[in-house]
Scaffold this active site. Structure first.
Site, mmCIF file in Angstrom:
data_model
loop_
_atom_site.group_PDB
_atom_site.id
_atom_site.type_symbol
_atom_site.label_atom_id
_atom_site.label_comp_id
_atom_site.label_asym_id
_atom_site.label_seq_id
_atom_site.Cartn_x
_atom_site.Cartn_y
_atom_site.Cartn_z
ATOM 1 N N VAL A 1 0.658 -1.350 0.049
ATOM 2 C CA VAL A 1 0.138 0.241 -0.083
ATOM 3 C C VAL A 1 0.771 1.163 0.157
ATOM 4 C CG1 VAL A 1 -2.054 -1.178 1.002
ATOM 5 C CG2 VAL A 1 -0.248 0.004 2.757
ATOM 6 N N HIS B 1 -19.173 -1.914 14.501
ATOM 7 C CA HIS B 1 -19.905 -3.391 14.266
ATOM 8 C C HIS B 1 -21.031 -3.676 15.327
ATOM 9 C CE1 HIS B 1 -17.131 -5.254 17.581
ATOM 10 N NE2 HIS B 1 -17.947 -5.625 17.623
ATOM 11 N N LYS C 1 -25.669 -5.235 15.034
ATOM 12 C CA LYS C 1 -26.198 -6.471 15.564
ATOM 13 C C LYS C 1 -27.708 -6.187 15.574
ATOM 14 C CE LYS C 1 -22.444 -6.796 18.958
ATOM 15 N NZ LYS C 1 -22.156 -8.314 18.863
ATOM 16 N N HIS D 1 -18.263 1.884 21.012
ATOM 17 C CA HIS D 1 -19.234 1.115 21.194
ATOM 18 C C HIS D 1 -20.409 1.493 22.059
ATOM 19 C CE1 HIS D 1 -17.177 -1.660 18.694
ATOM 20 N NE2 HIS D 1 -16.448 -2.411 19.593
#
EC number: 1.1.1.49
Length: 491
Positions: free
Chosen positions: A93, A177, A181, A239
């Site tokens: 990269v 993420h 859920k 989160h």
């Protein structure tokens, strides 16, 4: 290009193809999407990395990852279909010129390029520059990035600026993420489709809210990363604040991405500042010592492999959060998260106020609060604790606590709940950004978190010790007890 609900034909380019994230999460999720018939027939999956692999070698690596990290046996018919989508591009990269090789493999005319950065954020600038120089950044190309981005507001802005130089905000999909859920997705339906909650979701009826994300594991060999981040940056910023926003946000005008994200930003801007003047009262930070977890003896944080014996990094955080707006004034939100706790679980518990008048003092001198428990994992579901009369001929109203329980697996007969990454990958392919985090969300969260971490640094207090396998420092219990409340007990 118009957004549709169907997954569009894509070239899914996975940078960091042999890394943990790709092998543990992305590849099994792609298999499940194949199994569910959700991948467009023309979608391809292109791994990118420095390994000297060709298509056959990468296909072998993908197969091994599925065999290692999936709980089910691979269906050979599905595997034939999935493996036919695979290809590999050998690329460093940091070698901008090498991106022309990737460009030669892509079909930008007939497929949307989705660049998934399954690599450290320190590489994002180089990747975006390579894509830009090779003219692989034009709409409708997309980039997917994992949070947390950076370790502070300043470092987050630096990363976002590097990406923003080559990609517009509408092309950027920042993954948290937890937002993929099923039980987190259900918060919108639970709150805004049911009049029971729509009309009883504010400081008139709710006493307080608890959000717990507990982990049984320690740092799992991630000392280098975790010691720089700590539980505050790794979990609270990443989160728990997103979960808090989903609980506290006002109704959006519609379910479009920006309407939802606008309301979340309003919550973040309303969080009462925690700084050196109140950080000891509002927060508790801890660090696990040796103890027992998952039935075996485990080392303390400072005894982990590669540990800096003088580290003050926290592995546990508890915080009282106050939201200064009309809906939530006077309703505290208690957040706690830690490693090496007794069990792995994530839940939200909403405690409702008790009635002004107790008619049942013969049975209950002090009526317990009704509480709504939203189980994010495991045993995903929702239950409501209420009081009911015990059946019988006694003239007294003998009351008993009972639960109305909705278990996802039982109610919907679901043997497989889609993993968060399945949902988020699919939404990326559909071009829907509602479950992804906008730049201003990230930056408002960092502003609030930075004031806490800066206060900790100025105080220079060591985190409070707690034994592995327990629920954190005693001080976290004292913090909530001072307010006349207690943490929810896990069954």
């Amino acid at each position: 290009m118009a957004v549709t609900q169907t997954a569009q034909a894509c070239d899914l380019v996975i940078f960091g193809a042999k890394g943990d994230l790709a092998r543990r999460k992305l590849l099994p999720s792609l298999y499940q999407l194949e199994k569910a018939g959700q991948l467009n027939p023309d979608t391809r999956i292109i791994g990118v990395g420095r390994a000297d692999w060709d298509k056959a070698a990468y296909t072998k690596v993908v197969r091994e990852a599925l065999e290692t990290f999936m709980k089910e046996t691979i269906d050979e018919g599905l595997w034939d279909t999935l493996s036919a989508r695979l290809d590999f591009c050998n690329l460093d990269v940091n070698d901008t010129a090498a991106f022309s090789r990737l460009g030669a493999m892509l079909d930008q005319k007939n497929r949307i390029t989705i660049n998934y950065f399954a690599m450290p954020p320190s590489t994002f600038g180089a990747i975006c520059k390579g894509l830009g120089e090779a003219k692989l950044n034009a709409k409708p190309a997309r980039v997917v990035m994992e949070k947390p981005l950076g370790t502070s507001l300043a470092t987050s802005q630096e990363i976002n600026d590097q990406v923003g130089e080559y990609f517009e905000e509408c092309q950027v999909y920042r993954i948290d993420h937890y937002l993929g859920k099923e039980t987190v997705l259900n918060l919108l339906a639970l709150r805004f489709a049911n009049s029971l909650f729509v009309n009883n979701w504010d400081n008139r009826t709710i006493d307080h809210v608890e959000i717990t994300v507990a982990e049984e594991v320690g740092i799992e060999g991630r000392w280098g990363y975790f010691d720089k981040a700590g539980q505050m940056r790794d979990m609270i910023q990443n989160h728990l604040l997103q979960i808090l926003c989903m609980i506290a946000m006002s109704p959006p005008s519609d379910l479009s991405a920006d309407s939802i994200r606008d309301e979340k930003v309003k919550v973040l801007k309303s969080l009462r500042r925690i700084d050196r003047s109140n950080v000891r009262e509002k927060t508790v930070r801890g660090q696990y010592t040796a103890g027992f977890a998952q039935g075996k003896k485990v080392p303390g944080y400072l005894e982990e492999e590669g540990a800096n014996k003088s580290s003050n990094t926290e592995t546990f955080v508890a915080i009282r959060v106050d939201i200064d707006n009309w809906r939530w004034a006077g309703v505290p939100f208690y957040l706690r998260t830690g490693k090496r706790l007794p069990t792995k679980c994530s839940e939200v518990v909403v405690y409702f106020k008790t009635p002004e008048l107790n008619l049942f003092k013969e049975s209950w001198q002090d009526l317990p609060q009704n509480k709504l428990t939203i189980r994010l994992q495991p045993d995903e579901g929702v239950d409501i604790q209420v009081l009911n009369k015990v059946p019988g001929l006694d003239h007294k109203h003998n009351l008993q606590i009972t639960k109305l329980d909705l278990s996802y697996s039982e109610t919907f007969n679901q043997t497989h709940l889609a993993d968060a990454y399945e949902r988020l990958l699919l939404e990326t392919m559909r071009g829907i950004q509602a479950l992804f985090v906008r730049r201003d969300e990230v930056e408002e969260a960092w502003k609030w978190v930075d004031s806490i971490t800066e206060a900790w640094a100025m105080d220079n207090d060591a985190p409070k010790p707690y034994q592995a396998g327990t629920w954190g420092p005693v001080a976290s219990v004292a913090m909530i007890t001072r307010d006349g409340r207690s943490w929810n007990e896990f069954e």
